[in-house]
Design a protein around this motif. Sequence first.
Motif, mmCIF file in Angstrom:
data_model
loop_
_atom_site.group_PDB
_atom_site.id
_atom_site.type_symbol
_atom_site.label_atom_id
_atom_site.label_comp_id
_atom_site.label_asym_id
_atom_site.label_seq_id
_atom_site.Cartn_x
_atom_site.Cartn_y
_atom_site.Cartn_z
ATOM 1 N N VAL A 2 -0.025 15.129 14.205
ATOM 2 C CA VAL A 2 0.644 13.865 13.948
ATOM 3 C C VAL A 2 1.909 13.667 13.504
ATOM 4 O O VAL A 2 2.649 14.353 12.845
ATOM 5 C CB VAL A 2 -0.090 12.964 12.840
ATOM 6 N N ALA A 3 2.722 12.635 14.240
ATOM 7 C CA ALA A 3 4.207 12.549 13.890
ATOM 8 C C ALA A 3 4.186 10.886 13.695
ATOM 9 O O ALA A 3 3.722 10.104 14.476
ATOM 10 C CB ALA A 3 4.974 12.768 15.133
ATOM 11 N N GLU A 4 5.003 10.475 12.741
ATOM 12 C CA GLU A 4 5.216 9.079 12.460
ATOM 13 C C GLU A 4 6.547 8.762 11.813
ATOM 14 O O GLU A 4 7.332 9.403 11.404
ATOM 15 C CB GLU A 4 4.084 8.607 11.076
ATOM 16 N N TYR A 5 6.895 7.557 12.382
ATOM 17 C CA TYR A 5 8.106 7.112 11.700
ATOM 18 C C TYR A 5 8.099 5.715 11.190
ATOM 19 O O TYR A 5 7.256 4.766 11.851
ATOM 20 C CB TYR A 5 9.090 6.706 12.998
ATOM 21 N N ARG A 6 8.385 5.537 10.046
ATOM 22 C CA ARG A 6 8.273 4.048 9.044
ATOM 23 C C ARG A 6 9.745 3.637 8.827
ATOM 24 O O ARG A 6 10.338 4.454 8.449
ATOM 25 C CB ARG A 6 7.462 4.236 8.035
#
Length: 72
Positions: free
Chosen positions: A16-20
């Motif tokens: 999983v990769a996420e940018y916030r």
Amino acid sequence: MSLAVTFFHVSFIEFVAEYRGSASSTGPSGEFIGGVKFLAGHNVEVNLAGGAGSLPGIGTPDYRGVFGVTVA
């Protein structure tokens, strides 16, 4: 704003990769998080992730670590 991508090559591991990120009157803030989700059984998931802030701003961490267990 949030953007997430999940990739699983085998049936028991997901990457999983996420940018916030956000923009406010105090300035922009944002962070990247990457992790692994292990499917430890039919009803159990173990999550391990970590990341770092990408834009300076209020609420942006220098580093962040996440650990979790989900039982359904």
